[in-house]
Design a protein around this motif. Structure first.
Motif, PDB file in Angstrom:
ATOM      1  N   LEU A  42      16.533 -13.003  25.017  1.00 41.91           N
ATOM      2  CA  LEU A  42      17.763 -13.684  24.605  1.00 41.91           C
ATOM      3  C   LEU A  42      17.507 -15.132  24.229  1.00 41.91           C
ATOM      4  CD1 LEU A  42      20.315 -12.245  27.184  1.00 41.91           C
ATOM      5  CD2 LEU A  42      20.003 -11.601  24.791  1.00 41.91           C
ATOM      6  N   THR A  43      16.608 -15.765  24.966  1.00 35.37           N
ATOM      7  CA  THR A  43      16.336 -17.180  24.670  1.00 35.37           C
ATOM      8  C   THR A  43      15.174 -17.340  23.702  1.00 35.37           C
ATOM      9  OG1 THR A  43      14.869 -17.319  26.579  1.00 35.37           O
ATOM     10  CG2 THR A  43      17.168 -17.909  26.923  1.00 35.37           C
ATOM     11  N   GLY A  44      14.569 -16.266  23.317  1.00 36.90           N
ATOM     12  CA  GLY A  44      13.436 -16.347  22.424  1.00 36.90           C
ATOM     13  C   GLY A  44      13.689 -15.663  21.108  1.00 36.90           C
ATOM     14  N   LYS A  45      13.212 -14.466  20.968  1.00 35.67           N
ATOM     15  CA  LYS A  45      13.253 -13.763  19.696  1.00 35.67           C
ATOM     16  C   LYS A  45      14.681 -13.596  19.169  1.00 35.67           C
ATOM     17  CE  LYS A  45      11.598  -9.472  17.522  1.00 35.67           C
ATOM     18  NZ  LYS A  45      12.866  -9.132  16.920  1.00 35.67           N
ATOM     19  N   PHE A  46      15.595 -13.180  20.082  1.00 32.00           N
ATOM     20  CA  PHE A  46      16.960 -12.972  19.621  1.00 32.00           C
ATOM     21  C   PHE A  46      17.571 -14.277  19.100  1.00 32.00           C
ATOM     22  CE2 PHE A  46      21.536 -13.219  20.483  1.00 32.00           C
ATOM     23  CZ  PHE A  46      21.982 -12.201  19.672  1.00 32.00           C
ATOM     24  N   LYS A  47      17.351 -15.351  19.802  1.00 27.88           N
ATOM     25  CA  LYS A  47      17.923 -16.627  19.399  1.00 27.88           C
ATOM     26  C   LYS A  47      17.361 -17.070  18.044  1.00 27.88           C
ATOM     27  CE  LYS A  47      18.852 -21.291  21.044  1.00 27.88           C
ATOM     28  NZ  LYS A  47      18.679 -22.251  22.154  1.00 27.88           N
ATOM     29  N   VAL A  48      16.057 -16.872  17.861  1.00 21.56           N
ATOM     30  CA  VAL A  48      15.433 -17.240  16.584  1.00 21.56           C
ATOM     31  C   VAL A  48      16.022 -16.424  15.445  1.00 21.56           C
ATOM     32  CG1 VAL A  48      13.272 -17.228  15.288  1.00 21.56           C
ATOM     33  CG2 VAL A  48      13.315 -18.053  17.645  1.00 21.56           C
TER      34      VAL A  48
END
Length: 530
Positions: free
Chosen positions: A162-168
């Protein structure tokens, strides 16, 4: 009873029996027996013996053999037995530790060589098992470490989605949507500007149509960007979360499976190692046992002494101790007796064994010491009959051990020598005694023939103890009376006459004897005059 006149043949038969009886009395009783034999004063044809008081010894006599009091028996300790290739001559004096004999070792040496090969093979398998265990432990640790790494990475991917790939992805798609919206707004403004120029007559419709196409293209692009962002938020996000969660769970299970697989493989390798260690220990134990057996092929003296071969089966030549004999395990080979202390072992018939008790005095003569009488006493009496079935199952004999208290130091006796033992059961003093030949049986009773002058009277007598030559009188005749020494012949003649005369047979029937002369001994009728 009135005197009977015998025929010439009967008279000579009587003389023969009497002479034989006298000879037996002299043989067993010695010169002193002559004092019992006197002719009747008024009956010169009858030899008599007086009823006299005296002392009597009541013995039981039997033959036995010598054995050492202290003797070490050496047996064949070779498992499975073997062939005796050498042994010192019987009677050899040996010292403790001397080689007495030797058993063939060819088969054992071959077996030892084969076992040494098995030990080497077992040692090789043990080394291989140790290496396999080390390799398996390293392999298991590597697999577990890889599974642990995969689990940690899966957890990181799940936790940072959620704080990595999804956010990007979300920011990227949202930026593209905002850019598309801005470009759409610019296209719409340009279209409106072109329309205003056409209305003022300063522009052409071709420019308006071109701007309209640009607006349409921007709207299409904006709608696509909005759809892509909605797909990311509503579908892709959920799918990626489920996938990452499943990967983390699978990685966790892989970690557990890798650990169990490693533990099982390690335990199997340890089991193989333990089996190899046990196999090596067994093979070494077997090798040691075979080596010990090879050592036992050399038979050594356990103490100082003289070698006496065992002779447990004298009737079986295959059991003779000699080079070439095949020995079996625990077979007796020889003994080392202490010749300074000997005893006699004999077997006593069941009819008299209950009268033989410990500490009774004994005298013995040994064939190797002619003319020498040795003394001792009863040391023990067997409580169970000897098992000598080959000699006849009906004969029940009990083993008796008698000591030799005055054995000469220079006697030179050896175990197995024959001895005649006389155990004194009782010593009677001042009792009435007569020779055995004066008592016989008639009509099932013990009788004696009393000689008074020219008359001979048959009289019933009560008897007590007896030995080889004399019998004790308890009643029926008195001291000083003369008894005929041919009692057996006279009793036989009386019995024959009684059988021919019914009145006599009815009055004085003949039956089997009911009063034995002594417990377990033959009767006077069967001993006297023969």
């Amino acid at each position: 009873m009135p005197r009977r006149k015998n025929s010439s043949a009967g008279k000579w038969l009587s003389y023969g029996v009497v002479v034989a009886g006298v000879g037996a009395a002299v043989w067993f009783g010695g010169p002193s027996a002559y004092r019992w034999i006197v002719p009747a004063k008024d009956n010169q044809e009858v030899l008599t013996a007086p009823v006299q008081r005296g002392d009597m010894e009541v013995p039981v006599t039997d033959r036995g053999e010598l054995e050492a009091v202290n003797s070490i028996q050496v047996n064949c300790d070779l498992e499975g037995g073997g062939k005796l290739v050498s042994i010192v001559p019987e009677g050899t004096h040996v010292k403790k530790g001397d080689e007495v004999g030797r058993i063939d070792t060819d088969a054992l040496l071959k077996l030892k060589s084969e076992q040494e090969v098995k030990v080497e093979q077992a040692e090789g398998k043990l080394k291989a098992a140790k290496s396999d265990l080390d390799v398996q432990i390293n392999k298991g640790e590597t697999e577990v470490a890889n599974a642990q790494l995969a689990l940690e990475l899966a957890n990181i991917d799940f936790e940072t989605y959620l704080t990595g790939k999804f956010k990007v992805d979300y920011e990227t798609k949202k930026g593209l949507l905002d850019k598309s919206k801005k470009e759409l707004k610019e296209s719409e403004d340009n279209l409106e500007y072109a329309k205003n120029l056409v209305r003022k007559g300063q522009g052409q419709m071709e420019q308006v149509r071109q701007k309209e196409l640009e607006v349409f293209s921007m709207k299409t692009n904006t709608l696509a960007q909005e759809a892509t962002l909605a797909l990311l938020v509503n579908v892709t996000k959920r799918r990626d979360l489920l996938e990452l969660e499943a990967k983390a769970s699978n990685a966790k299970r892989d970690r557990v499976r890798a650990q169990k697989s490693a533990d099982a493989a390690n335990e199997k390798a340890r089991g193989d190692l333990r089996a190899a260690e046990s196999t090596l220990a067994i093979e070494k134990t077997t090798l040691k046992r075979i080596s010990d057996q090879v050592g036992r092929c050399v038979i050594k003296a356990p103490q100082d002494g003289i070698v006496i071969y065992s002779n447990s089966r004298p009737w079986d030549d295959s059991y003779r101790i000699q080079p070439g004999t095949t020995l079996f395990y625990r077979q007796q080979i020889f003994s080392l007796p202490d010749l300074a202390h000997m005893r006699v072992k004999l077997k006593v018939h069941e009819s008299v064994v209950k009268r033989v008790v410990k500490d009774l005095p004994a005298r013995m003569t040994i064939e190797a010491l002619p003319g020498r009488i040795l003394h001792g006493k009863v040391m023990s009496v067997g409580s169970v009959a000897s098992q000598d079935g080959w000699r006849g199952g009906a004969v029940k004999e009990y083993e008796v051990i008698a000591s030799i208290d005055d054995l000469p130091a220079d006697a030179g006796l050896k175990p197995g020598m024959t001895a005649e033992v006389k155990i004194v059961l009782r010593n009677l003093s001042n009792v009435l005694l007569v020779p055995l030949q004066t008592v016989s049986e008639f009509g099932g009773k013990n009788v004696a023939y009393v000689v008074k002058g020219s008359d001979i009277e048959r009289r019933e007598v009560e008897i007590g103890e007896r030995n080889d030559t004399m019998v004790q009188i308890l009643g029926g005749v008195g001291e000083g009376e003369l008894l005929a020494l041919d009692a057996r012949t006279r009793a036989a003649a009386d019995t024959k006459a009684a059988e021919k005369t019914p009145e006599v047979r009815k009055k004085d029937p003949v039956s089997k004897p009911s009063l034995p002369l002594a417990e377990g001994q033959p009767t006077a009728a069967s001993s006297g005059g023969s």
